[in-house]
Design a protein around this motif. Structure first.
Motif, short mmCIF file in Angstrom:
data_model
loop_
_atom_site.label_atom_id
_atom_site.label_comp_id
_atom_site.label_asym_id
_atom_site.label_seq_id
_atom_site.Cartn_x
_atom_site.Cartn_y
_atom_site.Cartn_z
N HIS A 19 0.85 -1.19 0.00
CA HIS A 19 0.00 0.00 0.00
C HIS A 19 0.89 1.24 0.00
O HIS A 19 1.01 1.94 1.01
CB HIS A 19 -0.93 0.00 1.22
N PRO A 20 1.53 1.52 -1.13
CA PRO A 20 2.51 2.61 -1.18
C PRO A 20 1.92 3.99 -0.92
O PRO A 20 2.65 4.91 -0.54
CB PRO A 20 3.07 2.51 -2.61
N ASP A 21 0.61 4.16 -1.10
CA ASP A 21 -0.01 5.46 -0.86
C ASP A 21 -0.48 5.64 0.58
O ASP A 21 -0.93 6.73 0.95
CB ASP A 21 -1.21 5.66 -1.80
N ALA A 22 -0.36 4.60 1.39
CA ALA A 22 -0.83 4.67 2.77
C ALA A 22 0.21 5.33 3.67
O ALA A 22 1.41 5.21 3.45
CB ALA A 22 -1.15 3.27 3.29
N ASP A 23 -0.28 6.00 4.69
CA ASP A 23 0.58 6.58 5.73
C ASP A 23 0.66 5.55 6.86
O ASP A 23 -0.25 5.44 7.67
CB ASP A 23 -0.03 7.89 6.22
N VAL A 24 1.75 4.79 6.89
CA VAL A 24 1.93 3.71 7.86
C VAL A 24 2.92 4.18 8.91
O VAL A 24 4.09 4.44 8.60
CB VAL A 24 2.42 2.42 7.19
N GLN A 25 2.48 4.28 10.16
CA GLN A 25 3.32 4.74 11.25
C GLN A 25 3.42 3.65 12.31
O GLN A 25 2.56 2.77 12.40
CB GLN A 25 2.75 6.01 11.87
N VAL A 26 4.48 3.72 13.12
CA VAL A 26 4.66 2.78 14.22
C VAL A 26 4.82 3.56 15.52
O VAL A 26 5.26 4.71 15.51
CB VAL A 26 5.87 1.84 14.00
N MET A 27 4.46 2.92 16.63
CA MET A 27 4.55 3.58 17.93
C MET A 27 4.87 2.55 19.00
O MET A 27 4.16 1.53 19.15
CB MET A 27 3.22 4.27 18.28
N HIS A 28 5.94 2.78 19.76
CA HIS A 28 6.27 1.90 20.88
C HIS A 28 5.34 2.21 22.05
O HIS A 28 5.06 3.37 22.35
CB HIS A 28 7.72 2.07 21.31
N LEU A 29 4.87 1.16 22.71
CA LEU A 29 3.98 1.29 23.85
C LEU A 29 4.58 0.61 25.07
O LEU A 29 5.29 -0.39 24.94
CB LEU A 29 2.62 0.66 23.56
N ASP A 30 4.28 1.14 26.25
CA ASP A 30 4.66 0.45 27.47
C ASP A 30 3.97 -0.91 27.52
O ASP A 30 2.89 -1.10 26.94
CB ASP A 30 4.28 1.27 28.70
N TRP A 31 4.56 -1.83 28.25
CA TRP A 31 4.10 -3.22 28.27
C TRP A 31 2.64 -3.36 28.67
O TRP A 31 1.97 -4.31 28.27
CB TRP A 31 4.97 -4.03 29.24
N ASP A 32 2.09 -2.41 29.45
CA ASP A 32 0.72 -2.54 29.95
C ASP A 32 -0.26 -1.59 29.26
O ASP A 32 -1.38 -1.39 29.75
CB ASP A 32 0.69 -2.28 31.46
N GLN A 33 0.10 -1.04 28.11
CA GLN A 33 -0.73 -0.02 27.47
C GLN A 33 -1.43 -0.48 26.19
O GLN A 33 -2.07 0.34 25.51
CB GLN A 33 0.12 1.22 27.18
N ALA A 34 -1.31 -1.75 25.84
CA ALA A 34 -1.86 -2.20 24.56
C ALA A 34 -3.37 -1.93 24.45
O ALA A 34 -3.84 -1.33 23.48
CB ALA A 34 -1.58 -3.69 24.37
N ARG A 35 -4.13 -2.36 25.43
CA ARG A 35 -5.59 -2.22 25.35
C ARG A 35 -6.01 -0.75 25.37
O ARG A 35 -6.83 -0.31 24.56
CB ARG A 35 -6.26 -2.98 26.49
#
Length: 295
Positions: free
Chosen positions: A117-133
């Motif tokens: 999906h070359p036109d998509a804006d794909v970002q990543v973000m590190h989260l603390d171990w207990d913050q997923a939900r």
């Protein structure tokens, strides 16, 4: 000390439609969690007067007072954040934020998603171990690669692969170098405790209680998960972690396989009912590319 109570509306008339500043929502959540402006300001690394002004700005945007909150406040703000995120998603249908917690590597799947999906804006973000939900329900991220257990209501969870649980001990510990150990071998070994951790999470990673009903011996409390490595290396405690025997945590710590213990599950979590094409695409890619590392 701040009370948690949600008070009356500032006006009985319907508030105007606003573009809610999610940064201010995040500030309020931290204040609510700490129940104290000073401690919240320290956690956020901002001056307390500035934080107070930001909360007043949020009150003006919402048309409510936030000085005396109840648990309804977070739910209301989460709903506002969700509505804002959905509106932005409609305007930006090609954007996805992928979260990952400590120890998770998502690079290969993220690169494949960008390739497809070359036109998509794909970002990543590190989260603390207990913050997923919370990060998912607050719309800070759209997908998270993390480990169970954590509360999964309102979420769609896909197991990607299993990792064995191993025992981490100091390099000079009596059990270091063993081919494997049993829970009986560590029956008297103290294990760190993480303050304010989810009970199910704590029970899983401490194996508490043990199959015979005995409780896991209590080691020192730690504020951050990473602090456990200092306790282990100094010989004050041992800890159960995920990984494969031989993977080095640090030079003064070694791991030993644990016998007859259920593995850890690495999962992809998304919001239940999320129909985003990018979320669906990332789920398919994650299942294909995020697999167990070689032992």
């Amino acid at each position: 000390m701040l009370g948690l109570g949600y008070t009356r509306r500032m006006t009985d008339s319907a508030p105007p439609v606003v573009d809610l500043d999610l940064r201010l929502v995040g500030y309020f959540v931290v204040v609510a969690e700490h129940r104290h402006f000073g401690r919240a300001a320290t956690a956020l690394r901002v001056a307390q007067p500035s934080l107070s002004r930001q909360i007043r700005r949020l009150e003006q945007q919402l048309g409510v007072r936030l000085l005396d909150r109840t648990p309804r406040a977070r739910a209301l703000l989460r709903s506002a954040a969700q509505a804002t995120a959905q509106a932005r998603a409609a305007a930006q249908p090609s954007r996805i934020i992928i979260g990952y917690t400590t120890g998770m590597i998502v690079t290969q799947a993220v690169r494949e998603l960008r390739r497809e999906h070359p036109d998509a804006d794909v970002q990543v973000m590190h989260l603390d171990w207990d913050q997923a939900r919370n990060a998912l329900l607050d719309h800070r991220v759209d997908a998270v690669v993390t480990r169970l257990p954590f509360p999964t209501d309102q979420l769609h969870v896909t197991i990607l692969y299993d990792e064995p649980r191993v025992l981490a001990v100091a390099a000079d510990h009596r059990l270091a170098g063993r081919k494997s150990v049993t829970l009986d071998d560590i029956a008297d070994e103290p294990m760190p405790r993480v303050r304010h951790s989810d009970p199910a999470w704590s029970a899983f990673w401490r194996i508490d209680p043990r199959p015979d009903g005995r409780r896991a011996p209590d080691g020192p409390f730690i504020e951050a998960l990473e602090d456990k490595f200092e306790l282990i290396a100094s010989g004050q405690a041992v800890a159960i972690t995920a990984g494969f025997h031989g993977n080095s945590l640090r030079p003064d710590i070694t791991t030993v396989p644990l016998e007859n213990v259920e593995p850890s599950h690495v999962v992809l979590a998304t919001r239940a009912g999320d129909r985003s094409r990018l979320v669906a695409a990332f789920r398919k890619i994650a299942e294909a590319h995020l697999t167990a590392p070689s032992p």
